[in-house]
Design an enzyme around this catalytic site. Structure first.
Site, short mmCIF file in Angstrom:
data_model
loop_
_atom_site.label_atom_id
_atom_site.label_comp_id
_atom_site.label_asym_id
_atom_site.label_seq_id
_atom_site.Cartn_x
_atom_site.Cartn_y
_atom_site.Cartn_z
N ARG A 140 34.42 72.70 37.81
CA ARG A 140 35.76 72.41 38.31
C ARG A 140 36.57 73.70 38.41
NH1 ARG A 140 37.96 67.22 34.82
NH2 ARG A 140 36.39 65.69 35.50
N TYR A 169 34.79 85.05 35.95
CA TYR A 169 36.14 84.87 36.47
C TYR A 169 36.89 86.19 36.41
CZ TYR A 169 35.98 79.71 36.33
OH TYR A 169 35.69 78.39 36.56
N ASP A 204 40.90 74.49 38.58
CA ASP A 204 42.19 73.83 38.47
C ASP A 204 43.00 73.98 39.77
OD1 ASP A 204 41.70 73.13 35.84
OD2 ASP A 204 42.68 74.92 35.03
N ARG A 260 42.61 80.61 31.58
CA ARG A 260 44.07 80.76 31.62
C ARG A 260 44.67 80.73 30.22
NH1 ARG A 260 45.74 76.13 35.51
NH2 ARG A 260 47.84 76.89 35.05
#
Length: 253
Positions: free
Chosen positions: A54, A117, A56, A203
């Site tokens: 996934r 990331y 966000d 995050r």
């Protein structure tokens, strides 16, 4: 003539600013929904993709893989034409890079062995970075944040950085890289790689490291956060606009 099912991986990139993440949701436009509709048109059959994970709402992807099954080769007889047709149907903020024929049991999510990331931030007003990087006024203490980021590699249970009430079987992740680096254009980029990530994990990590970078906590406070296994002890999640899924690695290509 009997038709046979074949499985393909699809590599895409997207600007996530207009989407509520990757995964299909009710009453919200997602990348998966848009991609599945376009694939179904090109192949003249209902196609449902399975993503590598996934993302966000508002998060971008420089590389994301999904797999799907088709009942015959169809447009794959002319792969360049198929790629052109699919990209012509998709909006400008989603691009298909390639198709890869894989074994029938290959799985975009479960077979991935590493994911990476980046989180981007900048410190001067720049209209070309708006929506693609988090703008801050003050430059944080990068040395302190890198000292704390290195500690992440000592742990595997990252419950403290997981969004609440997620349906995952484990919060164990093996982080292999976590580092802050300056770019030539003045952006500060956090790069992190692991075998898997929890929902909202990157995050939350960046938000916690920023508390250290602002001098609110010492570098070794990261030990306290991780040991707590409590999301409320970690820092607030940073804005989604600066986050990019950059690489997904598989053992067979």
């Amino acid at each position: 003539m009997e038709t046979t099912s074949r499985r393909f991986f699809i590599e895409i990139a997207f600007n996530g600013g207009s989407y509520h993440g990757w995964q299909i949701q009710r009453n919200a436009v997602t990348v998966q929904e848009v991609l599945d509709k376009a694939l179904s048109v090109v192949w003249h059959q209902l196609i449902t993709t399975v993503g590598c994970g996934r993302t966000d709402t508002g998060v971008h992807a420089k590389q994301l893989y999904a797999h799907f099954d088709v009942m015959d080769d169809g447009p794959f007889d002319q792969p360049d034409k198929a790629l052109h047709s699919l990209n012509a149907l998709l909006p400008s903020d989603i691009a298909v890079k390639r198709f890869i024929a894989v074994a029938p049991d290959a799985h975009a999510r479960f077979d991935a062995v590493n994911r990476s990331y980046e989180y981007h931030m900048h410190f001067r007003k720049d209209p070309f970075l708006h929506g693609f990087s988090w703008r801050l006024r003050d430059v944080p203490d990068v040395e302190a944040m890198n000292k704390a980021a290195k500690i992440l590699l000592e742990y595997e249970d990252f419950s403290c950085f997981s969004k609440s009430n997620t349906q995952v079987y484990t919060n164990i992740c093996r982080i292999t890289q976590a580092v802050w680096q300056w770019e030539d254009d003045g952006r500060l980029v956090f790069r992190i790689s692991a075998n898997r990530f929890l929902r909202n994990m990157v995050r939350a990590i960046v938000g916690t490291l920023m508390e250290i970078g602002r001098g609110e906590k010492p570098s070794d406070y990261i030990h306290t956060v991780i040991s707590s296994k409590d999301r409320s002890v970690a820092g607030a999640s940073v804005p989604a606009c600066g986050l990019y899924l950059t690489e997904v690695v598989y053992p067979y290509f």
